[in-house]
Scaffold this motif. Sequence first.
Motif, PDB file in Angstrom:
ATOM      1  N   ALA A 113       0.847  -1.206   0.000  1.00 39.13           N
ATOM      2  CA  ALA A 113       0.000   0.000   0.000  1.00 39.13           C
ATOM      3  C   ALA A 113       0.878   1.251   0.000  1.00 39.13           C
ATOM      4  CB  ALA A 113      -0.930  -0.005   1.211  1.00 39.13           C
ATOM      5  N   LEU A 114       1.984   1.202   0.713  1.00 39.40           N
ATOM      6  CA  LEU A 114       2.856   2.367   0.845  1.00 39.40           C
ATOM      7  C   LEU A 114       3.584   2.716  -0.447  1.00 39.40           C
ATOM      8  CD1 LEU A 114       2.192   2.111   3.812  1.00 39.40           C
ATOM      9  CD2 LEU A 114       4.611   2.314   4.357  1.00 39.40           C
ATOM     10  N   VAL A 115       3.925   1.694  -1.245  1.00 41.67           N
ATOM     11  CA  VAL A 115       4.689   1.985  -2.461  1.00 41.67           C
ATOM     12  C   VAL A 115       3.782   2.242  -3.669  1.00 41.67           C
ATOM     13  CG1 VAL A 115       6.736   0.747  -1.653  1.00 41.67           C
ATOM     14  CG2 VAL A 115       5.075  -0.452  -3.107  1.00 41.67           C
ATOM     15  N   GLY A 116       2.501   1.895  -3.540  1.00 40.43           N
ATOM     16  CA  GLY A 116       1.572   2.172  -4.640  1.00 40.43           C
ATOM     17  C   GLY A 116       1.592   1.089  -5.711  1.00 40.43           C
TER      18      GLY A 116
ATOM     19  N   GLU B  71       9.700  14.808  -2.095  1.00 37.10           N
ATOM     20  CA  GLU B  71      10.541  13.721  -2.610  1.00 37.10           C
ATOM     21  C   GLU B  71      11.825  14.293  -3.204  1.00 37.10           C
ATOM     22  OE1 GLU B  71       8.892  11.618  -6.011  1.00 37.10           O
ATOM     23  OE2 GLU B  71       9.920   9.779  -5.385  1.00 37.10           O
ATOM     24  N   LYS B  72      11.686  15.365  -3.975  1.00 33.46           N
ATOM     25  CA  LYS B  72      12.842  15.985  -4.615  1.00 33.46           C
ATOM     26  C   LYS B  72      13.825  16.529  -3.569  1.00 33.46           C
ATOM     27  CE  LYS B  72      11.461  17.790  -8.501  1.00 33.46           C
ATOM     28  NZ  LYS B  72      10.825  18.818  -9.378  1.00 33.46           N
ATOM     29  N   GLU B  73      13.259  17.055  -2.472  1.00 37.29           N
ATOM     30  CA  GLU B  73      14.097  17.591  -1.384  1.00 37.29           C
ATOM     31  C   GLU B  73      14.872  16.513  -0.645  1.00 37.29           C
ATOM     32  OE1 GLU B  73      11.918  19.761   1.592  1.00 37.29           O
ATOM     33  OE2 GLU B  73      10.937  20.972   0.057  1.00 37.29           O
ATOM     34  N   GLY B  74      14.466  15.239  -0.800  1.00 40.12           N
ATOM     35  CA  GLY B  74      15.186  14.166  -0.118  1.00 40.12           C
ATOM     36  C   GLY B  74      14.440  13.531   1.041  1.00 40.12           C
ATOM     37  N   VAL B  75      13.165  13.907   1.240  1.00 43.13           N
ATOM     38  CA  VAL B  75      12.367  13.251   2.271  1.00 43.13           C
ATOM     39  C   VAL B  75      12.219  11.776   1.893  1.00 43.13           C
ATOM     40  CG1 VAL B  75       9.952  13.071   3.038  1.00 43.13           C
ATOM     41  CG2 VAL B  75      11.160  15.262   3.176  1.00 43.13           C
ATOM     42  N   VAL B  96       4.532   9.307  -6.214  1.00 42.49           N
ATOM     43  CA  VAL B  96       5.958   9.454  -5.869  1.00 42.49           C
ATOM     44  C   VAL B  96       6.600   8.077  -5.717  1.00 42.49           C
ATOM     45  CG1 VAL B  96       5.792  11.738  -4.765  1.00 42.49           C
ATOM     46  CG2 VAL B  96       5.306   9.675  -3.418  1.00 42.49           C
ATOM     47  N   LYS B  97       7.938   8.066  -5.624  1.00 43.31           N
ATOM     48  CA  LYS B  97       8.640   6.779  -5.501  1.00 43.31           C
ATOM     49  C   LYS B  97       8.963   6.443  -4.052  1.00 43.31           C
ATOM     50  CE  LYS B  97      10.471   6.656 -10.144  1.00 43.31           C
ATOM     51  NZ  LYS B  97      11.643   6.561 -11.019  1.00 43.31           N
TER      52      LYS B  97
END
Lengths: 237, 237
Positions: A113-116, B71-75, B96-97
Motif C-alpha cells: 500500500a505504501l509503495v503504490g 521527494e525531490k528535497e530528499g524526504v 511518488v517513488k
Amino acid sequence: MEKIAILRWESGHVPQGLMQLEQLPGNSTNPASYPFPVKLVEVKGANTDTVILHPSQKLLEDMIQLAKELEKEGVRAITTSCGFNAIFQEALANAVKIPVFTSSLLQVPFAQALVGRDRAVGVITASASSLSEKHLRACGITDEMHPIVMGLENAPEWSKIFDHPDDSFDMDLVTEEILNVARQGVKDHPEIGAIVLECTDLPPFARRIREELDIPVFDFNSMIGHVAMALSLVKLY
Amino acid sequence: MEKIAILRWESGHVPQGLMQLEQLPGNSTNPASYPFPVKLVEVKGANTDTVILHPSQKLLEDMIQLAKELEKEGVRAITTSCGFNAIFQEALANAVKIPVFTSSLLQVPFAQALVGRDRAVGVITASASSLSEKHLRACGITDEMHPIVMGLENAPEWSKIFDHPDDSFDMDLVTEEILNVARQGVKDHPEIGAIVLECTDLPPFARRIREELDIPVFDFNSMIGHVAMALSLVKLY
C-alpha cells in the motif's frame, strides 16, 4: 511475565550456520534483540524439514496446543522464529484470543500500500522454491500485490542450512551472499520500492541493505516492534 | 534532513479542541512525539471540511504537488496528520517513488490477520458517518475483514470540532468520552481482538485504552514507528 512468546525450533535441530547467526543482535532468537523480555519456547519436532520443506500437520497441532497453554499462562502475543510458519498463520490465530503473528510476510500488504500499485515489494526469503502461494495468501498477500520473491537457496554458503546443516558458515561469505541477493534483486527489478525480509535470521543485515540500496526494509524486528508498540512494551514518546 | 514528512492542516483552520490535544506528547503534530526529526508541512486548504466532510479533489492535487517537492528535497517517506487522508492513499502513493502512509487505517489488515477470522478489529474514528467504504478499501481493508467502526462524533465534547470549532475542549470530559467509546465498543462487541485508532489525535489515550481493556491498540504512533524502523530511524537493538 514475558508478554510476547517466540516459538522456536527444537534445539539440536537448528542448522549450524543459523546457530552462528543467532549470536548477532537483531536475530529473532537472540534475547539481546529486544528491549523487552520475550519468552523463547522450543517446539519439539520443529525444524527445517517440518516447517520449511514439508510443513507438517502434526507440528501445527502441537503448536496450537502450545499456543493455548501460553495464552493461559498470560502471554499477550505469540510469534515464531521462522517466516515459513506463515503457512500456519490462520490456524494459529484462530486457535487463541491473543494476537498471533507467525511471519514477517504479514508486513507485505502494508508495504505494498505504501509503495503504490506501479511499484513492487521485494521479498528476500531463505528458500524461494519453498515459498508457496499458500504462504502468501495466509499473510493477506493478494494477486494484485505481485511481490518480487528473491531466494537465498542458490547461494552456496547459505544453502548449507539445507544441504550440510552440520557445517559452519563462513560469516563474511554468507553476509556477501545476502547483500548480493538484495543488490541483484533491486537491479533486476528497479520497480521495487520496499523490501520485506521473510527470514528471521536476516534483520542483522537489514541496516546495510537499507543504507546501501537506499530503500525501506521491513523485517522480523520491525514487525515485533510494531506489535510491541501496540502492547505498550515499546514506546516512541 | 528530516526523513519523514507529515502533511498537516492549514494553520488557523484547526479546531480549537484539536489545538489543545496537539500539546499532548503522542499527538501526530507534536514534534515531541518522535525520537527522530520530522518535517511538519502545512497544506493550504486542508481542514475538517476538505479532508473529513467533503474530500476535495483540488486538495488532492495540491498534496500530490507537495509530495513531489518533498521527494525531490530528499524526504524518505510521507504521512499525514489526519486518518481521513486514507481516501487519498492510492493517488498519493502512486505519485511518488517514496513510501506514503496516509492513515492509521493501513494497520487494519495486519491487525485482522493477527486476531484471526473469528475475531474483529475495532476502529475508533473521529467520525463514523464520514468514514466510507472507499476509505477502508484504499487501506486494503476487504469485505472479509468486517472491522467494527466506533465513532466519536456523537460525543458532545468531541463533536465541538465539527459544530463549534472555535470552542475549547474540557480536557477531562473529552478524555472520558474517548475512553467510553472504547469501553462501550468492546462491551457491545466482545469479538474485538485489537483496536486501531484512526484519529491521529488519539495516541495519547492509547496506553489507557490498552491497559484498562487489556487489548492491543494500534495507532498513528505505532504506524510511524513501524515505518521509522524500516528506515533505520528507530531501532530496537
